[in-house]
Write a protein that holds these residues in place. Structure first.
Motif, PDB file in Angstrom:
ATOM      1  N   PHE A 200       0.827  -1.205   0.000  1.00 21.43           N
ATOM      2  CA  PHE A 200       0.000   0.000   0.000  1.00 21.43           C
ATOM      3  C   PHE A 200       0.866   1.262   0.000  1.00 21.43           C
ATOM      4  CE2 PHE A 200      -2.249   3.463   2.055  1.00 21.43           C
ATOM      5  CZ  PHE A 200      -3.480   3.449   1.411  1.00 21.43           C
ATOM      6  N   ASN A 201       1.866   1.297   0.876  1.00 21.29           N
ATOM      7  CA  ASN A 201       2.696   2.493   0.983  1.00 21.29           C
ATOM      8  C   ASN A 201       3.543   2.724  -0.259  1.00 21.29           C
ATOM      9  OD1 ASN A 201       2.751   3.964   3.811  1.00 21.29           O
ATOM     10  ND2 ASN A 201       2.396   1.807   4.228  1.00 21.29           N
ATOM     11  N   ILE A 202       4.098   1.651  -0.814  1.00 19.57           N
ATOM     12  CA  ILE A 202       4.923   1.804  -2.011  1.00 19.57           C
ATOM     13  C   ILE A 202       4.073   2.282  -3.181  1.00 19.57           C
ATOM     14  CG2 ILE A 202       6.253   0.512  -3.723  1.00 19.57           C
ATOM     15  CD1 ILE A 202       7.257  -1.217  -1.391  1.00 19.57           C
ATOM     16  N   SER A 203       2.893   1.700  -3.345  1.00 19.09           N
ATOM     17  CA  SER A 203       2.017   2.115  -4.437  1.00 19.09           C
ATOM     18  C   SER A 203       1.531   3.551  -4.242  1.00 19.09           C
ATOM     19  CB  SER A 203       0.817   1.168  -4.528  1.00 19.09           C
ATOM     20  OG  SER A 203      -0.099   1.602  -5.508  1.00 19.09           O
ATOM     21  N   PHE A 204       1.152   3.888  -3.026  1.00 13.96           N
ATOM     22  CA  PHE A 204       0.614   5.224  -2.765  1.00 13.96           C
ATOM     23  C   PHE A 204       1.684   6.303  -2.968  1.00 13.96           C
ATOM     24  CE2 PHE A 204      -1.059   8.696  -0.109  1.00 13.96           C
ATOM     25  CZ  PHE A 204      -2.378   8.724  -0.548  1.00 13.96           C
ATOM     26  N   ASP A 205       2.955   5.972  -2.676  1.00 10.60           N
ATOM     27  CA  ASP A 205       4.032   6.948  -2.776  1.00 10.60           C
ATOM     28  C   ASP A 205       4.801   6.880  -4.088  1.00 10.60           C
ATOM     29  OD1 ASP A 205       3.393   7.760  -0.240  1.00 10.60           O
ATOM     30  OD2 ASP A 205       4.931   6.556   0.740  1.00 10.60           O
TER      31      ASP A 205
END
Length: 267
Positions: A200-205
């Motif tokens: 989630f964090n990698i995709s969102f950022d």
């Protein structure tokens, strides 16, 4: 007999760790402090206190639409990465697929490829094979770069799991689906949760991949931030970044509440 650690080495170690903490946290302090600045330009330390930039962000259609797009992609990527990566990790761990070690290396291969090279390659391939890029292209691209984290964390948990629990369930008459649902997946839960968090964090950022695979009417939040910094930088960028930091902290708190940080970190 083990000799005592010299005092000077303890002092150097403490100073070194303190410097690392300062280097890691100082940028966060600057970003968060700037987001509450009353200045019209990015400056630190901030002069005055104002929530103007948060109001600007939350009332901006550009920020809201890009944030909604990034959130939607991140949720879909998390779902697809956990589903595909979890299934792949279970199959690799059980060695039920031919060349399981080779498949494991294949799933981890995006970690060694620079994102910009991968983005250019995917853009060229998709344009030649399917035509213009779209939301699907961005979804697939983000899923590919987040899969290694799900596979790696799930494999790490499975490597420490007790194989005799599933064997006992099979002996008691549990079918394959029952063993998967009630034995294997609960054992994988810390790894899947850790992988979902990273995905989630990698995709969102993710900015580089989104920059190459976006369309004029499809701008993610990181790309919007870069555009704002390039053309008209103001503390609203810091406000958006602070919101993103807060979102990550909330995710950690939720994981701690549901799963526990110790189990999550052990993955």
């Amino acid at each position: 007999m083990v000799k005592a650690v010299p005092l000077w080495l303890k002092i150097v170690t403490v100073v070194f760790i303190a410097l690392i903490v300062v280097v890691m946290l100082a940028p966060l302090v600057v970003v968060i402090g700037t987001s509450f600045s009353a200045n019209q330009f990015i400056a630190f330390p901030p002069k005055g206190f104002s929530l103007e930039w948060y109001h600007k962000v939350l009332s901006s259609s550009a920020y809201l639409s890009s944030g909604a797009l990034s959130l939607g992609i991140a949720l879909l990527v998390t779902l697809s990465s956990v589903t595909i990566g979890g299934a792949a990790a279970i199959a690799i761990h059980r060695r039920q697929l031919p060349q399981s070690e080779l498949l494991g290396a294949l799933f981890l291969s995006p970690l060694i490829l620079p994102t910009i090279i991968y983005a250019i390659g995917l853009l060229m391939f998709w344009s030649a094979a399917f035509g213009p890029v779209s939301f699907i292209t961005l979804w697939i691209g983000h899923t590919a770069i987040t899969l290694p984290y799900v596979v790696r964390t799930t494999l790490a948990v499975l490597s420490e799991s007790d194989p005799f629990i599933e064997e006992a369930a099979r002996t008691m008459g549990a079918g394959r689906i029952q063993r998967l649902v009630f034995v294997v997946l609960p054992q994988c839960r810390p790894g899947l949760a850790a992988g979902a968090f990273f995905a989630f964090n990698i995709s969102f950022d993710e900015a580089v991949l989104s920059l190459f695979l976006r369309t004029p009417d499809m701008t993610t939040l990181p790309v919007q931030i870069y555009g704002q910094l390039e053309f008209s930088p103001d503390p609203s960028v810091a406000a958006v970044s602070t919101i993103m930091i807060a979102l990550t902290v909330i995710l950690i708190l939720v994981i701690d509440r549901v799963l526990g940080i110790r189990k999550f970190a052990s993955a």
